[in-house]
Scaffold this motif. Structure first.
Motif, PDB file in Angstrom:
ATOM      1  N   PRO A   1       6.431 -15.929  -0.048  1.00 56.44           N
ATOM      2  CA  PRO A   1       5.147 -15.136  -1.084  1.00 56.44           C
ATOM      3  C   PRO A   1       5.872 -14.104  -1.854  1.00 56.44           C
ATOM      4  CG  PRO A   1       5.142 -14.731   1.485  1.00 56.44           C
ATOM      5  CD  PRO A   1       6.263 -15.623   1.241  1.00 56.44           C
ATOM      6  N   LEU A   2       5.143 -13.779  -2.985  1.00 56.09           N
ATOM      7  CA  LEU A   2       5.217 -12.929  -3.646  1.00 56.09           C
ATOM      8  C   LEU A   2       4.937 -11.550  -2.779  1.00 56.09           C
ATOM      9  CD1 LEU A   2       4.646 -13.360  -7.646  1.00 56.09           C
ATOM     10  CD2 LEU A   2       6.787 -12.786  -6.640  1.00 56.09           C
ATOM     11  N   PRO A   3       5.456 -10.510  -3.099  1.00 57.71           N
ATOM     12  CA  PRO A   3       4.933  -9.140  -2.492  1.00 57.71           C
ATOM     13  C   PRO A   3       3.533  -9.030  -2.834  1.00 57.71           C
ATOM     14  CG  PRO A   3       6.994  -8.472  -3.421  1.00 57.71           C
ATOM     15  CD  PRO A   3       6.746  -9.946  -4.171  1.00 57.71           C
ATOM     16  N   ALA A   4       2.656  -8.719  -1.565  1.00 60.98           N
ATOM     17  CA  ALA A   4       1.238  -8.505  -1.797  1.00 60.98           C
ATOM     18  C   ALA A   4       0.793  -7.030  -1.768  1.00 60.98           C
ATOM     19  CB  ALA A   4       0.504  -9.451  -0.810  1.00 60.98           C
ATOM     20  N   THR A   5       1.223  -6.399  -0.719  1.00 57.27           N
ATOM     21  CA  THR A   5       0.699  -4.973  -0.847  1.00 57.27           C
ATOM     22  C   THR A   5       1.480  -4.014  -1.678  1.00 57.27           C
ATOM     23  OG1 THR A   5       0.624  -5.728   1.446  1.00 57.27           O
ATOM     24  CG2 THR A   5      -0.024  -3.195   1.214  1.00 57.27           C
ATOM     25  N   LEU A   6       0.931  -3.602  -2.663  1.00 57.92           N
ATOM     26  CA  LEU A   6       1.529  -2.783  -3.814  1.00 57.92           C
ATOM     27  C   LEU A   6       1.178  -1.398  -3.766  1.00 57.92           C
ATOM     28  CD1 LEU A   6       1.351  -5.791  -6.444  1.00 57.92           C
ATOM     29  CD2 LEU A   6       3.256  -4.873  -5.128  1.00 57.92           C
ATOM     30  N   VAL A   7       1.063  -0.558  -2.714  1.00 58.43           N
ATOM     31  CA  VAL A   7       0.955   0.816  -2.710  1.00 58.43           C
ATOM     32  C   VAL A   7       2.345   1.280  -2.793  1.00 58.43           C
ATOM     33  CG1 VAL A   7      -1.455   1.101  -1.571  1.00 58.43           C
ATOM     34  CG2 VAL A   7       0.787   0.836  -0.182  1.00 58.43           C
ATOM     35  N   ASP A   8       2.543   2.438  -3.611  1.00 54.55           N
ATOM     36  CA  ASP A   8       3.803   2.970  -3.475  1.00 54.55           C
ATOM     37  C   ASP A   8       3.815   4.465  -2.582  1.00 54.55           C
ATOM     38  OD1 ASP A   8       6.040   3.991  -4.193  1.00 54.55           O
ATOM     39  OD2 ASP A   8       6.060   4.158  -6.186  1.00 54.55           O
ATOM     40  N   TRP A   9       4.249   4.034  -1.268  1.00 56.88           N
ATOM     41  CA  TRP A   9       4.507   4.841  -0.240  1.00 56.88           C
ATOM     42  C   TRP A   9       6.007   5.616  -0.451  1.00 56.88           C
ATOM     43  CZ3 TRP A   9       8.688   3.408   3.047  1.00 56.88           C
ATOM     44  CH2 TRP A   9       8.872   1.998   3.092  1.00 56.88           C
ATOM     45  N   SER A  10       6.861   5.237  -1.319  1.00 53.18           N
ATOM     46  CA  SER A  10       8.169   5.878  -1.358  1.00 53.18           C
ATOM     47  C   SER A  10       8.066   7.316  -1.714  1.00 53.18           C
ATOM     48  CB  SER A  10       8.882   5.116  -2.556  1.00 53.18           C
ATOM     49  OG  SER A  10       8.492   5.385  -3.928  1.00 53.18           O
ATOM     50  N   THR A  11       7.109   7.998  -2.185  1.00 56.75           N
ATOM     51  CA  THR A  11       7.124   9.416  -2.512  1.00 56.75           C
ATOM     52  C   THR A  11       6.461  10.241  -1.288  1.00 56.75           C
ATOM     53  OG1 THR A  11       5.270   9.287  -3.794  1.00 56.75           O
ATOM     54  CG2 THR A  11       7.197   9.005  -4.715  1.00 56.75           C
ATOM     55  N   LEU A  12       6.065   9.343  -0.319  1.00 55.43           N
ATOM     56  CA  LEU A  12       5.389  10.145   0.970  1.00 55.43           C
ATOM     57  C   LEU A  12       6.458  11.350   1.330  1.00 55.43           C
ATOM     58  CD1 LEU A  12       3.711   7.458   3.178  1.00 55.43           C
ATOM     59  CD2 LEU A  12       2.528   9.447   1.818  1.00 55.43           C
ATOM     60  N   PRO A  13       5.927  12.454   1.824  1.00 51.83           N
ATOM     61  CA  PRO A  13       6.939  13.566   2.157  1.00 51.83           C
ATOM     62  C   PRO A  13       7.803  13.192   3.251  1.00 51.83           C
ATOM     63  CG  PRO A  13       4.391  14.309   2.344  1.00 51.83           C
ATOM     64  CD  PRO A  13       4.575  12.766   2.147  1.00 51.83           C
ATOM     65  N   GLU A  14       9.034  13.551   3.442  1.00 55.28           N
ATOM     66  CA  GLU A  14      10.188  13.173   4.448  1.00 55.28           C
ATOM     67  C   GLU A  14       9.361  13.411   5.781  1.00 55.28           C
ATOM     68  OE1 GLU A  14      13.970  12.805   4.473  1.00 55.28           O
ATOM     69  OE2 GLU A  14      13.021  11.837   2.870  1.00 55.28           O
TER      70      GLU A  14
ATOM     71  N   LEU B   1       9.637  -6.787   5.748  1.00 53.72           N
ATOM     72  CA  LEU B   1       9.583  -5.696   6.410  1.00 53.72           C
ATOM     73  C   LEU B   1       8.776  -4.590   5.414  1.00 53.72           C
ATOM     74  CD1 LEU B   1      12.833  -5.088   8.208  1.00 53.72           C
ATOM     75  CD2 LEU B   1      10.910  -5.330   9.267  1.00 53.72           C
ATOM     76  N   ARG B   2       9.178  -4.701   4.006  1.00 51.69           N
ATOM     77  CA  ARG B   2       8.549  -3.958   3.025  1.00 51.69           C
ATOM     78  C   ARG B   2       7.101  -4.096   3.143  1.00 51.69           C
ATOM     79  NH1 ARG B   2       5.780  -3.199  -1.528  1.00 51.69           N
ATOM     80  NH2 ARG B   2       5.158  -5.265  -1.221  1.00 51.69           N
ATOM     81  N   GLU B   3       6.717  -5.565   3.420  1.00 51.71           N
ATOM     82  CA  GLU B   3       5.147  -5.757   3.321  1.00 51.71           C
ATOM     83  C   GLU B   3       4.432  -5.374   4.810  1.00 51.71           C
ATOM     84  OE1 GLU B   3       4.546  -7.842   0.626  1.00 51.71           O
ATOM     85  OE2 GLU B   3       2.539  -7.693   1.124  1.00 51.71           O
ATOM     86  N   ARG B   4       5.056  -5.176   5.886  1.00 55.86           N
ATOM     87  CA  ARG B   4       4.439  -4.659   6.980  1.00 55.86           C
ATOM     88  C   ARG B   4       4.539  -3.198   6.633  1.00 55.86           C
ATOM     89  NH1 ARG B   4       6.189  -8.520  11.326  1.00 55.86           N
ATOM     90  NH2 ARG B   4       5.746 -10.272  10.226  1.00 55.86           N
ATOM     91  N   LEU B   5       5.312  -2.752   6.458  1.00 55.30           N
ATOM     92  CA  LEU B   5       5.426  -0.977   6.332  1.00 55.30           C
ATOM     93  C   LEU B   5       4.515  -0.706   5.040  1.00 55.30           C
ATOM     94  CD1 LEU B   5       9.055   0.233   6.802  1.00 55.30           C
ATOM     95  CD2 LEU B   5       7.054  -0.058   8.528  1.00 55.30           C
ATOM     96  N   SER B   6       4.145  -1.294   4.069  1.00 59.05           N
ATOM     97  CA  SER B   6       3.427  -1.007   3.112  1.00 59.05           C
ATOM     98  C   SER B   6       2.002  -1.022   3.660  1.00 59.05           C
ATOM     99  CB  SER B   6       3.326  -2.101   1.891  1.00 59.05           C
ATOM    100  OG  SER B   6       4.860  -1.887   1.376  1.00 59.05           O
ATOM    101  N   GLN B   7       1.811  -2.132   4.671  1.00 58.22           N
ATOM    102  CA  GLN B   7       0.181  -2.164   5.190  1.00 58.22           C
ATOM    103  C   GLN B   7       0.229  -0.969   6.195  1.00 58.22           C
ATOM    104  OE1 GLN B   7       0.636  -5.978   6.870  1.00 58.22           O
ATOM    105  NE2 GLN B   7       0.501  -7.237   4.977  1.00 58.22           N
ATOM    106  N   TYR B   8       1.283  -0.762   6.702  1.00 63.16           N
ATOM    107  CA  TYR B   8       1.125   0.631   7.835  1.00 63.16           C
ATOM    108  C   TYR B   8       0.943   1.996   6.856  1.00 63.16           C
ATOM    109  CZ  TYR B   8       3.007   4.456  10.756  1.00 63.16           C
ATOM    110  OH  TYR B   8       3.091   5.454  11.430  1.00 63.16           O
ATOM    111  N   PHE B   9       1.843   1.992   5.666  1.00 61.93           N
ATOM    112  CA  PHE B   9       1.311   3.133   5.118  1.00 61.93           C
ATOM    113  C   PHE B   9       0.339   3.496   4.102  1.00 61.93           C
ATOM    114  CE2 PHE B   9       6.363   3.796   5.824  1.00 61.93           C
ATOM    115  CZ  PHE B   9       6.262   4.880   6.601  1.00 61.93           C
ATOM    116  N   ARG B  10      -0.418   2.482   3.985  1.00 63.34           N
ATOM    117  CA  ARG B  10      -1.367   2.265   2.820  1.00 63.34           C
ATOM    118  C   ARG B  10      -2.487   3.312   3.168  1.00 63.34           C
ATOM    119  NH1 ARG B  10      -3.442  -3.560   1.681  1.00 63.34           N
ATOM    120  NH2 ARG B  10      -3.629  -3.608   4.077  1.00 63.34           N
TER     121      ARG B  10
END
Ligand SMILES: [Zn+2]
Lengths: 82, 193
Positions: free
Chosen positions: B101-114, B176-185
């Motif tokens: 399936p295409l990626p569904a959770t599209l929050v950008d958590w890549s810039t959260l602090p370390e 995994l990107r999908e799961r973590l995106s849900q977690y970080f949302r």
């Protein structure tokens, strides 16, 4: 390039395994598609998060315990098995 | 510290110093692979023990031009697979050609602090997510993106082709990107306040 194609090629793009033309197509798509840019950013961050997991080592008591269990089996087998 | 040649010779003679060095250099790698594949700490410990014992039994057959760590990963991978089969004998093999399936959770958590990304909780969330992937995808992610093996080494450890390894890795990353995106949302939403 469509979003579907970008997602299909995403790992190859991140790992620098796409040929020059596909790589250029991917960059053009990413420049105009916010959704795919987020997918790229978060996938790259996931990979870095993976690299970071090497900080997690078997610690203290568990390490000692595993070492003893293996050493015991290797060097101190009960009589008749060594 | 023994160099590689002396280490190998020592292992073959069951030299305790060689064993200690070999254990210390490799126990973490074996444990992480087993934990990623199995999800349970007790199972991972069982695999660590079985892996080192098998390695000692087989060390006489080890080819010196190969890499000891890759050889050990392969033994660990096979032990983890055997334990998986014992735990879940029924799991059907998924079809690698099935479309994702295409990626569904599209929050950008890549810039959260370390410090938010490197917490113990994130570590546990990631390993829980890895061990809930379809079985065949788990080792591909651990070996390539955690242990940073090459595609060739990753394929060798799993006894599959390099292209199969790339397919598995890609699918694992997307899931995994999908799961973590849900977690970080939620955390991203809080950041934005
Ligand atoms: Zn797109």
């Amino acid at each position: 390039m469509t979003c579907e194609e970008l997602v299909h090629y995403l790992s190859a793009y991140i790992d620098h395994e796409l040929d020059a033309e596909l790589s250029r197509d991917a960059q053009e798509h990413l420049a105009t598609c916010q959704r795919c840019q987020v997918v790229l950013n978060t996938t790259q961050r996931l990979i870095l998060l993976g690299h970071d997991q090497r900080r997690y080592v078997v610690s203290g008591a568990l390490r000692e315990n595993l070492y003893r269990r293996i050493e015991q089996s290797l060097y101190h087998k009960p009589a008749g098995q060594g | 510290m023994l160099d590689d040649t002396k280490l190998l010779a020592g292992l073959r003679q069951r030299d305790p110093q060689a064993f200690t060095q070999f254990f210390d250099a490799n126990v973490d790698r074996v444990y992480r692979l087993a934990l990623g594949m199995l999800g349970q700490r007790a199972d991972a410990e069982e695999v660590v023990q079985a892996t080192f014992l098998s390695a000692f039994e087989a060390i006489g057959r080890f080819e010196p031009h190969a890499q000891l760590s890759t050889w050990l990963y392969r033994i660990a991978y096979n032990h983890a697979l055997m334990l998986l089969r014992r735990r879940h004998p029924e799991e059907p093999l998924p079809d690698d050609s099935e479309s994702l399936p295409l990626p569904a959770t599209l929050v950008d958590w890549s810039t959260l602090p370390e410090d938010q990304l490197l917490s113990e909780e994130v570590h546990e969330t990631l390993f829980a997510a890895i061990s809930s992937l379809p079985e065949r995808l788990r080792a591909a992610f651990v070996l390539r993106d955690i242990e940073t093996l090459s595609t060739a080494e990753c394929a060798h450890v799993q006894g599959i082709s390099e292209s199969a390894c790339k397919v598995r890795l890609h699918r694992a990353r997307l899931l995994l990107r999908e799961r973590l995106s849900q977690y970080f949302r939620e955390q991203v939403a809080e950041e934005a306040l």
